[in-house]
Enzyme design. Structure first.
Site, PDB file in Angstrom:
ATOM      1  N   ARG A  40       1.683 -12.221  -2.057  1.00  0.00           N
ATOM      2  CA  ARG A  40       0.278 -12.427  -1.678  1.00  0.00           C
ATOM      3  C   ARG A  40      -0.419 -13.446  -2.568  1.00  0.00           C
ATOM      4  O   ARG A  40      -0.094 -13.620  -3.745  1.00  0.00           O
ATOM      5  CB  ARG A  40      -0.490 -11.110  -1.786  1.00  0.00           C
ATOM      6  CG  ARG A  40      -0.032 -10.023  -0.819  1.00  0.00           C
ATOM      7  CD  ARG A  40      -0.730 -10.161   0.501  1.00  0.00           C
ATOM      8  NE  ARG A  40      -0.316  -9.143   1.465  1.00  0.00           N
ATOM      9  CZ  ARG A  40      -0.948  -8.879   2.592  1.00  0.00           C
ATOM     10  NH1 ARG A  40      -2.043  -9.561   2.897  1.00  0.00           N
ATOM     11  NH2 ARG A  40      -0.518  -7.959   3.414  1.00  0.00           N
ATOM     12  N   HIS A  74     -11.031  -4.460  11.596  1.00  0.00           N
ATOM     13  CA  HIS A  74      -9.921  -5.041  10.841  1.00  0.00           C
ATOM     14  C   HIS A  74      -9.543  -6.333  11.550  1.00  0.00           C
ATOM     15  O   HIS A  74      -8.684  -6.357  12.422  1.00  0.00           O
ATOM     16  CB  HIS A  74      -8.746  -4.062  10.808  1.00  0.00           C
ATOM     17  CG  HIS A  74      -7.626  -4.503   9.915  1.00  0.00           C
ATOM     18  ND1 HIS A  74      -6.318  -4.160  10.133  1.00  0.00           N
ATOM     19  CD2 HIS A  74      -7.623  -5.254   8.780  1.00  0.00           C
ATOM     20  CE1 HIS A  74      -5.558  -4.675   9.192  1.00  0.00           C
ATOM     21  NE2 HIS A  74      -6.318  -5.343   8.370  1.00  0.00           N
ATOM     22  N   LYS A  80      -3.603 -12.878  11.436  1.00  0.00           N
ATOM     23  CA  LYS A  80      -5.068 -12.941  11.303  1.00  0.00           C
ATOM     24  C   LYS A  80      -5.503 -14.068  10.377  1.00  0.00           C
ATOM     25  O   LYS A  80      -6.376 -14.858  10.705  1.00  0.00           O
ATOM     26  CB  LYS A  80      -5.624 -11.609  10.773  1.00  0.00           C
ATOM     27  CG  LYS A  80      -5.482 -10.439  11.679  1.00  0.00           C
ATOM     28  CD  LYS A  80      -6.358  -9.268  11.267  1.00  0.00           C
ATOM     29  CE  LYS A  80      -6.397  -8.992   9.789  1.00  0.00           C
ATOM     30  NZ  LYS A  80      -5.067  -8.673   9.218  1.00  0.00           N
ATOM     31  N   THR A  81      -4.884 -14.119   9.197  1.00  0.00           N
ATOM     32  CA  THR A  81      -5.276 -15.130   8.216  1.00  0.00           C
ATOM     33  C   THR A  81      -4.870 -16.521   8.669  1.00  0.00           C
ATOM     34  O   THR A  81      -5.665 -17.463   8.639  1.00  0.00           O
ATOM     35  CB  THR A  81      -4.637 -14.812   6.850  1.00  0.00           C
ATOM     36  OG1 THR A  81      -5.092 -13.533   6.416  1.00  0.00           O
ATOM     37  CG2 THR A  81      -5.017 -15.854   5.817  1.00  0.00           C
ATOM     38  N   SER A 113      -1.673  -6.559   9.116  1.00  0.00           N
ATOM     39  CA  SER A 113      -1.134  -7.564   8.216  1.00  0.00           C
ATOM     40  C   SER A 113       0.170  -8.109   8.773  1.00  0.00           C
ATOM     41  O   SER A 113       1.026  -7.359   9.236  1.00  0.00           O
ATOM     42  CB  SER A 113      -0.880  -6.951   6.835  1.00  0.00           C
ATOM     43  OG  SER A 113      -2.075  -6.499   6.263  1.00  0.00           O
ATOM     44  N   ASP A 141     -10.071 -10.916   7.087  1.00  0.00           N
ATOM     45  CA  ASP A 141      -9.502  -9.569   7.195  1.00  0.00           C
ATOM     46  C   ASP A 141     -10.453  -8.468   7.658  1.00  0.00           C
ATOM     47  O   ASP A 141     -10.034  -7.593   8.405  1.00  0.00           O
ATOM     48  CB  ASP A 141      -8.916  -9.173   5.836  1.00  0.00           C
ATOM     49  CG  ASP A 141      -7.957  -7.994   5.921  1.00  0.00           C
ATOM     50  OD1 ASP A 141      -7.180  -7.917   6.890  1.00  0.00           O
ATOM     51  OD2 ASP A 141      -7.978  -7.147   5.020  1.00  0.00           O
ATOM     52  N   LYS A 149      -8.893  -2.255   0.208  1.00  0.00           N
ATOM     53  CA  LYS A 149      -8.785  -1.402   1.385  1.00  0.00           C
ATOM     54  C   LYS A 149      -9.595  -0.119   1.234  1.00  0.00           C
ATOM     55  O   LYS A 149     -10.005   0.480   2.234  1.00  0.00           O
ATOM     56  CB  LYS A 149      -7.312  -1.080   1.671  1.00  0.00           C
ATOM     57  CG  LYS A 149      -6.538  -2.270   2.220  1.00  0.00           C
ATOM     58  CD  LYS A 149      -7.200  -2.863   3.477  1.00  0.00           C
ATOM     59  CE  LYS A 149      -6.372  -3.976   4.085  1.00  0.00           C
ATOM     60  NZ  LYS A 149      -7.072  -4.644   5.212  1.00  0.00           N
ATOM     61  N   ARG A 151       0.828  -1.204   0.000  1.00  0.00           N
ATOM     62  CA  ARG A 151       0.000   0.000   0.000  1.00  0.00           C
ATOM     63  C   ARG A 151       0.867   1.260   0.000  1.00  0.00           C
ATOM     64  O   ARG A 151       2.021   1.247   0.416  1.00  0.00           O
ATOM     65  CB  ARG A 151      -0.911   0.016   1.228  1.00  0.00           C
ATOM     66  CG  ARG A 151      -1.993  -1.045   1.230  1.00  0.00           C
ATOM     67  CD  ARG A 151      -2.866  -0.934   2.482  1.00  0.00           C
ATOM     68  NE  ARG A 151      -2.118  -1.278   3.691  1.00  0.00           N
ATOM     69  CZ  ARG A 151      -1.638  -0.405   4.558  1.00  0.00           C
ATOM     70  NH1 ARG A 151      -1.817   0.901   4.358  1.00  0.00           N
ATOM     71  NH2 ARG A 151      -0.983  -0.795   5.639  1.00  0.00           N
TER      72      ARG A 151
END
Length: 535
Positions: free
Chosen positions: A321, A218, A240-241, A236, A255, A199, A61
């Site tokens: 990713r 988030h 989380k994933t 990130s 996410d 996002k 980003r």
């Protein structure tokens, strides 16, 4: 498209200013977009059928190039300390130049939904220059069962080849992500990084939902066989994933979610997982997606002859990713919804090796740590970050928070109190020393501790009060070496640990100073104490 549909979609695009478009692909299915991307030279087919693409100079980003239009609608509702303003005049010039740039181009249009709860869904039209961007966003958002009468409340125009002019458009560089919240329009230019699209949807939902009493989060989420749902906050790279993809629990999403009176609901229809150094043994479900047809693999190294992937090669970026639909995960929810959560997990990657692997938080401590959002920026998540750096990202997602953090903190506090939700802080970062000396917390330890927390096995167990942070830490958990539960005991030099702990406590105290004026006394009292840490 038939003639009537083509005429309709062209008229709707013309209303945006998109005229003289050469060709329009409208709601093309994944096989068509995949074929188009290959035919246009946008990517390579990997062994297994994934689509491997590169994103050029932007491999993450660009938060410094993201703007919100400042007008009468947003003047008093946006947290301007955190969001960069763009004047209405600059945005209108940008919009006109965007639309002119799209002339004689082929465009890909997808009509999708943000939000699995029909009561709060955001119909979103995404217009892209690249076929693979259209495939990506089709994976990541929710595909409606029927697009008849689709009326977008948000439109995203994504033109990577457009270059902004700072003098003309009021931008910082040639890259721009500009949000016009009053009119539901997002313009993305000068970057090929597809994550900017998803996002942007999240940012808009973060703006809209609090006015409806819904908590945007988030977080990843899953639910156990007894309906015991859990949410996992974190930036990130904090897990989380990975941690929500538990074969014994149903994955709701990885996410972004909302929490309403109906329960929790996924904002998305897919996952966007980091795959650098991904292990088939440790993360079999996510690893399997890298070998599936149609998965979009961003900046993953591929052998041009054998088409084999090298998930351990970070030469392009550490932020490699995999983007895939939720249906690629065998135990994923088909509805994207779940009951009110029983447990909240706040994930942090502590680069200083100070925090314990798990701690139970009181409601006041939960709000304190939610507003603090302490973690580490993981290499590659943002441009210029080449190794973990300590950071405070309020609400565990400051780049996507348009309103004052207290808005979200108060929503979380009220929902936790109303539903008596347990909260744990989990450190997936370093143990045995700071980054460079210690090592990353073993994922088997994290999973064992989370399993105990989610199953309620930590309720009533003997706990110590952490001398630096004041929260409760279990003395022993079945299947886990008790030594690792006390980070001080894992350091070879405990005096060095004490010095580092004082440093981290000081960082917390200084960071939280900006929230104190609007914070209740009990939350202020949940702050770690320099005096205690110095003992």
């Amino acid at each position: 498209m038939d003639t009537a549909t083509d005429t309709l979609i062209r008229s709707e695009l013309a209303a945006l200013g998109l005229t003289w478009v050469d060709r329009i692909s409208w709601n093309a299915p994944a096989p068509v977009l995949y074929q188009e991307a290959i035919a246009r030279g946008e990517g390579m087919v990997a062994d297994g059928g994934g689509l491997v693409v590169t994103t050029g100079q932007h491999t993450g980003r660009s938060p410094n190039d993201k703007f919100v239009v400042r007008d009468e609608t947003t003047e008093h509702t946006i947290w301007w300390d955190n969001n960069k303003p763009m004047s209405r005049e600059h945005f209108e010039t940008l919009r006109k130049d965007f639309m002119a740039h799209a002339r004689l181009k082929g465009l890909y249009v997808q009509d999708l939904l943000g939000g699995a709860d029909a009561a709060y869904e955001l119909p979103t039209r995404v217009i892209t220059e690249f076929a693979w961007h259209s495939l990506f966003i089709q994976h990541l958002l929710i595909v409606p069962e029927d697009c008849t009468g689709f009326a977008p409340k948000l439109t995203i125009v994504d033109l990577p080849s457009f270059k902004a002019d700072p003098a003309r458009h009021g931008t910082r560089s040639e890259t721009v992500i500009a949000l016009d919240l009053a009119n539901g329009l997002v313009l993305i230019g000068g970057t090929q990084y597809a994550g900017e699209m998803k996002k942007s949807v999240f940012t808009v939902l973060n703006y809209l939902l609090p006015e409806q009493g819904v908590m945007p989060m988030h977080c990843s989420a899953n639910v156990g066989p007894k309906g015991d749902s859990a949410v996992f906050f974190g930036l990130s790279g904090t897990g989380k994933t990975t941690l929500s993809a538990d074969p014994s629990r149903t994955l709701v999403g990885d996410d972004e979610h909302g929490w309403s009176g109906n329960g929790i609901f996924n904002f998305e229809g897919g996952c966007y997982a980091k795959v650098i150094k991904l292990s088939k043994e440790a993360e079999p479900q996510i690893h399997a997606t890298t070998e599936m047809w149609g998965t979009v693999l961003e900046n993953v190294k591929i052998d041009p002859e054998t088409r084999k992937l090298d998930l351990h090669d970070g030469s392009l970026t550490e932020n490699t990713r995999s983007a895939y639909p939720l249906s690629a995960i065998p135990n994923a929810s088909r509805t994207g919804t779940a009951p009110i959560p029983k447990t909240i997990v706040m994930l942090t990657a502590d680069a200083f090796g100070v925090l314990p692997p798990i701690a139970k938080l009181t409601p006041a401590q939960a709000m304190y740590h939610f507003l603090s959002g302490y973690t580490a920026k993981v290499a590659g998540t943002e441009r210029g970050v080449t190794e973990p750096q300590a950071t405070f990202s309020t609400c565990f997602g400051a780049p996507f928070i348009p309103r004052d953090p207290q808005v979200y903190g108060n929503l979380l506090r009220d929902l936790m109190a109303k539903h008596d939700v347990a909260c744990y802080l989990v450190n997936t970062g370093w143990t045995g020393g700071a980054y460079g000396e210690g090592h990353r917390m073993p994922i088997k330890v994290t999973r064992a501790l989370l399993e105990a927390a989610l199953e309620g096995r930590l309720d009533g167990v003997p706990m110590r009060t952490d001398q630096n942070f004041g929260f409760a830490v279990p003395l022993a958990v079945e299947g886990v070496d008790s030594k690792i539960l006390n980070p001080r005991e894992t350091w070879s030099d405990q005096r060095s640990y004490d010095a580092m702990a004082r440093k981290v406590v000081g960082m917390f105290v200084r960071n939280f100073a900006k929230f104190e004026a609007k914070t209740s006394a009990d939350v202020k009292a949940a702050s770690p104490s320099l005096q205690i840490a110095a003992e």
